[in-house]
Each structure stands twice: as C-alpha cells, then as structure tokens.
Design an enzyme around this catalytic site. Sequence first.
Site, mmCIF file in Angstrom:
data_model
loop_
_atom_site.group_PDB
_atom_site.id
_atom_site.type_symbol
_atom_site.label_atom_id
_atom_site.label_comp_id
_atom_site.label_asym_id
_atom_site.label_seq_id
_atom_site.Cartn_x
_atom_site.Cartn_y
_atom_site.Cartn_z
ATOM 1 N N THR A 25 -16.760 0.683 2.440
ATOM 2 C CA THR A 25 -15.344 0.827 2.811
ATOM 3 C C THR A 25 -15.054 2.334 2.891
ATOM 4 O O THR A 25 -15.891 3.151 2.466
ATOM 5 C CB THR A 25 -14.424 0.242 1.722
ATOM 6 O OG1 THR A 25 -14.491 1.108 0.568
ATOM 7 C CG2 THR A 25 -14.797 -1.168 1.316
ATOM 8 N N TYR B 244 -13.366 6.920 -13.505
ATOM 9 C CA TYR B 244 -13.357 5.664 -12.735
ATOM 10 C C TYR B 244 -13.929 4.518 -13.569
ATOM 11 O O TYR B 244 -13.313 3.460 -13.705
ATOM 12 C CB TYR B 244 -14.165 5.854 -11.458
ATOM 13 C CG TYR B 244 -14.213 4.635 -10.561
ATOM 14 C CD1 TYR B 244 -13.149 4.326 -9.726
ATOM 15 C CD2 TYR B 244 -15.326 3.797 -10.549
ATOM 16 C CE1 TYR B 244 -13.194 3.202 -8.895
ATOM 17 C CE2 TYR B 244 -15.374 2.677 -9.725
ATOM 18 C CZ TYR B 244 -14.313 2.389 -8.891
ATOM 19 O OH TYR B 244 -14.352 1.282 -8.073
ATOM 20 N N LYS C 154 -12.063 1.036 -15.009
ATOM 21 C CA LYS C 154 -12.494 -0.312 -14.629
ATOM 22 C C LYS C 154 -12.820 -1.147 -15.877
ATOM 23 O O LYS C 154 -12.527 -2.343 -15.922
ATOM 24 C CB LYS C 154 -13.672 -0.246 -13.666
ATOM 25 C CG LYS C 154 -13.294 0.325 -12.291
ATOM 26 C CD LYS C 154 -12.274 -0.563 -11.579
ATOM 27 C CE LYS C 154 -11.921 -0.059 -10.193
ATOM 28 N NZ LYS C 154 -10.978 -0.937 -9.469
ATOM 29 N N ASP D 96 0.861 -1.187 0.000
ATOM 30 C CA ASP D 96 0.000 0.000 0.000
ATOM 31 C C ASP D 96 0.897 1.236 0.000
ATOM 32 O O ASP D 96 2.025 1.201 0.472
ATOM 33 C CB ASP D 96 -0.894 -0.001 1.248
ATOM 34 C CG ASP D 96 -2.180 0.789 1.053
ATOM 35 O OD1 ASP D 96 -3.257 0.162 0.921
ATOM 36 O OD2 ASP D 96 -2.107 2.045 1.008
ATOM 37 N N ASP E 112 3.802 2.808 -4.186
ATOM 38 C CA ASP E 112 2.813 3.523 -4.991
ATOM 39 C C ASP E 112 2.754 2.780 -6.318
ATOM 40 O O ASP E 112 3.728 2.777 -7.079
ATOM 41 C CB ASP E 112 3.259 4.983 -5.187
ATOM 42 C CG ASP E 112 2.288 5.748 -6.072
ATOM 43 O OD1 ASP E 112 1.393 5.124 -6.697
ATOM 44 O OD2 ASP E 112 2.429 6.982 -6.158
HETATM 45 N N1 LIG Z 1 -16.008 -0.031 -2.224
HETATM 46 C C1 LIG Z 1 -16.715 -0.262 -3.316
HETATM 47 O O1 LIG Z 1 -17.942 -0.024 -3.358
HETATM 48 C C2 LIG Z 1 -16.055 -0.853 -4.522
HETATM 49 C C3 LIG Z 1 -16.875 -1.364 -5.552
HETATM 50 C C4 LIG Z 1 -16.290 -1.907 -6.678
HETATM 51 C C5 LIG Z 1 -14.908 -1.936 -6.778
HETATM 52 N N2 LIG Z 1 -14.137 -1.436 -5.770
HETATM 53 C C6 LIG Z 1 -12.683 -1.488 -5.943
HETATM 54 O O2 LIG Z 1 -12.124 -2.218 -4.880
HETATM 55 C C7 LIG Z 1 -10.772 -1.806 -4.698
HETATM 56 C C8 LIG Z 1 -10.527 -1.542 -3.226
HETATM 57 O O3 LIG Z 1 -11.373 -0.482 -2.838
HETATM 58 P P1 LIG Z 1 -11.862 -0.224 -1.338
HETATM 59 O O4 LIG Z 1 -13.285 0.089 -1.428
HETATM 60 O O5 LIG Z 1 -11.366 -1.290 -0.451
HETATM 61 O O6 LIG Z 1 -11.090 1.160 -1.070
HETATM 62 P P2 LIG Z 1 -10.252 1.729 0.180
HETATM 63 O O7 LIG Z 1 -10.110 3.189 -0.095
HETATM 64 O O8 LIG Z 1 -10.826 1.277 1.471
HETATM 65 O O9 LIG Z 1 -8.828 1.025 -0.018
HETATM 66 C C9 LIG Z 1 -7.993 1.340 -1.099
HETATM 67 C C10 LIG Z 1 -6.541 1.173 -0.665
HETATM 68 O O10 LIG Z 1 -5.733 1.407 -1.822
HETATM 69 C C11 LIG Z 1 -4.623 2.183 -1.438
HETATM 70 N N3 LIG Z 1 -4.106 2.910 -2.608
HETATM 71 C C12 LIG Z 1 -4.717 3.907 -3.295
HETATM 72 N N4 LIG Z 1 -3.907 4.340 -4.264
HETATM 73 C C13 LIG Z 1 -2.760 3.595 -4.195
HETATM 74 C C14 LIG Z 1 -1.548 3.590 -4.935
HETATM 75 N N5 LIG Z 1 -1.314 4.453 -5.931
HETATM 76 N N6 LIG Z 1 -0.613 2.680 -4.604
HETATM 77 C C15 LIG Z 1 -0.802 1.805 -3.581
HETATM 78 N N7 LIG Z 1 -1.915 1.795 -2.825
HETATM 79 C C16 LIG Z 1 -2.891 2.682 -3.147
HETATM 80 C C17 LIG Z 1 -5.165 3.128 -0.367
HETATM 81 O O11 LIG Z 1 -4.105 3.655 0.442
HETATM 82 C C18 LIG Z 1 -6.107 2.202 0.397
HETATM 83 O O12 LIG Z 1 -5.433 1.529 1.449
HETATM 84 C C19 LIG Z 1 -10.575 -0.590 -5.604
HETATM 85 O O13 LIG Z 1 -9.941 -1.002 -6.789
HETATM 86 C C20 LIG Z 1 -11.995 -0.145 -5.892
HETATM 87 O O14 LIG Z 1 -12.107 0.535 -7.115
HETATM 88 C C21 LIG Z 1 -14.671 -0.908 -4.643
#
Ligand SMILES: NC(=O)c1ccc[n+]([C@@H]2O[C@H](COP(=O)([O-])OP(=O)(O)OC[C@H]3O[C@@H](n4cnc5c(N)ncnc54)[C@H](O)[C@@H]3O)[C@@H](O)[C@H]2O)c1
Length: 256
Positions: free
Chosen positions: A196, A161, A165, A37, A65
């Site tokens: 989340t 976004y 995706k 992360d 990153d």
């Molecule tokens: N939450 C939803 O409703 C949902 C729905 C569909 C898809 N997603 C996808 O699920 C995945 C996880 O999302 P989440 O909801 O757990 O989000 P979250 O914000 O809780 O977690 C995302 C994590 O990614 C890390 N991150 C962001 N940019 C980064 C980078 N450049 N390098 C390394 N780490 C990085 C952040 O620090 C964070 O810890 C994402 O790809 C999101 O698009 C989420």
Amino acid sequence: MSRLTSRTALITGAASGIGLAVASRFAREGARVVIADRDSGAARTAAESITAESGPGTARAVTVDIADEAAVESAFAELAAADWTPDVVIANAGVQLFGQDAKIAEVDLEVWQRTVDVNLTGTFLTVKHAVRSMLATGGGSIVITGSPTGLSGEGNDFTAYATTKAGLHGLTRTVAAAYAADGIRVNAVIPAYTETPLVTTISDDPEERSAIVSRIPLGRAGTPQDVEGIMVFLASDDSAFATGSLFAVDGGMTAL
Ligand SMILES: NC(=O)c1ccc[n+]([C@@H]2O[C@H](COP(=O)([O-])OP(=O)(O)OC[C@H]3O[C@@H](n4cnc5c(N)ncnc54)[C@H](O)[C@@H]3O)[C@@H](O)[C@H]2O)c1
C-alpha cells in the site's frame, strides 16, 4: 455477494490502501460505507468511485483526524443526524514514520508522540465513540487493524509503531471483554507486509522487499484485497461467536 446487506460500516483510513479495499468490498457486499479519513480530497474521490461502482447511496465521505476527539465525536453525530449510524466500525487508520521511527536509542520523542497520537490515541477515540454509539443502538462489530510487529520483536526497527500495535491488540481484548454483554464484538486483524502507499519505502527497495517476502511462508507480499475477506467475516453474523480475538492474514509469517 450480499453478506453485509443493511449494514452501515464506518472505516477509518479508507481513502487509501487496506481501508479503501475493504470499503469497496463492503459496498459490493451490500453495505453502506463511510470513508472516514483526514485526507478529505482522497476520501471524497474514494466515496465517488465506490458510488459509481456500487450505486447511489452506497458511500459517503467524512473528514476526520482520529487523533482529535472533537472531530471523532462530531463525525459520529453527523452520521446519526443523517441516519447513517454505523453498526460496523473498522478502526484502521494508522501511520508508520519510515526514516524516523527506529530502534529505541534513535527515536525522537516527537516521532514517538506522533505515532502514539494517531495509532493508539486515535484508535482509542474511534473505538470509544463507536462503543458509545453502539450502546445506544443495541450493539455492533468493531475491528481494529493490528500488526505482526505488535506480537513479537519483528518490528524492532520501528519502536513506536510496534509498541502502538501491541497496545491495540490489548485494547481489542479489553474492550471486547467489557462490552460483550452489550452485543458489541471487538476483534483485530493482523495483516503482514501488504503493498500500500504506507510501505512504499519498502516496496521501492528491491533488497528490503525481498528480505521481507522471504520471511512470508506463502512466498509473496500481501495485497489490500487479501485483507477484505476476513473483514467481511468479522463484520457479518458469520463471526457472531468471535470476540476479543486476533486474526492474522499474513501468509504464515507469524507461524514461524
Ligand atoms: N501495509 C502494511 O504492510 C500493513 C501491515 C500491517 C498493518 N497495517 C496497518 O493497516 C492500516 C492501514 O494501512 P495502509 O497500509 O492501508 O496505509 P495507507 O497509508 O495506504 O492508508 C492509511 C490511511 O489512513 C489515513 N490516516 C492517517 N492518519 C490519519 C488520522 N490521524 N486520521 C484519519 N485518517 C488518517 C491516511 O490519510 C490514509 O488514507 C494501518 O493501521 C497500518 O498500520 C499495514
């Protein structure tokens, strides 16, 4: 609970949300997990709490990153040097710029670019170096976190976004087809609205939240724990004949 014994899994974005739940579950299933992360403090805390729960040597944190190729490359090198080369990589880190990403006429180039840099380029770099590493070790399983917004016009309020995706769904199939013969499987998991820290803009707004939940046939929002089981399946040999596929875990949303 030992479907991932002797596996090492690198999970990007594992300091929070879906990635954190998956990392904790993988450790409970017997895997060693790498919390990758860009938030180094949160990654360390996550690794410590998983170690406290699942035992010494079950988790380590790597600050990376994913949009920075040198950082991604050096993360894989660091793991190889420590004898923690992953045979499972969950390319999960992503951003969604609420309040800035919008219908296309309102999207600034900078917002588009920031979203593409992390979600599309960052996942490309994660998967590129995962494949290089797996080619050297004889194969593995890669899972990319997609989104229903990349399947239809559902995400029209989030042009950048949704487009990233959709690109990731394409990346899943392209890489799966290219490396199947090398023992590398690539699939995508598509969670629907999952509560989340990413989506607090929605969960803090009762009207918007209930508008979204009303489009989920199972009648509730997803939780990070809802995504764990499919990830365990795709990381394990139970899914040995699955590659290039998109698996929705969405309460039926994309069936509508
Ligand atoms: N939450 C939803 O409703 C949902 C729905 C569909 C898809 N997603 C996808 O699920 C995945 C996880 O999302 P989440 O909801 O757990 O989000 P979250 O914000 O809780 O977690 C995302 C994590 O990614 C890390 N991150 C962001 N940019 C980064 C980078 N450049 N390098 C390394 N780490 C990085 C952040 O620090 C964070 O810890 C994402 O790809 C999101 O698009 C989420």
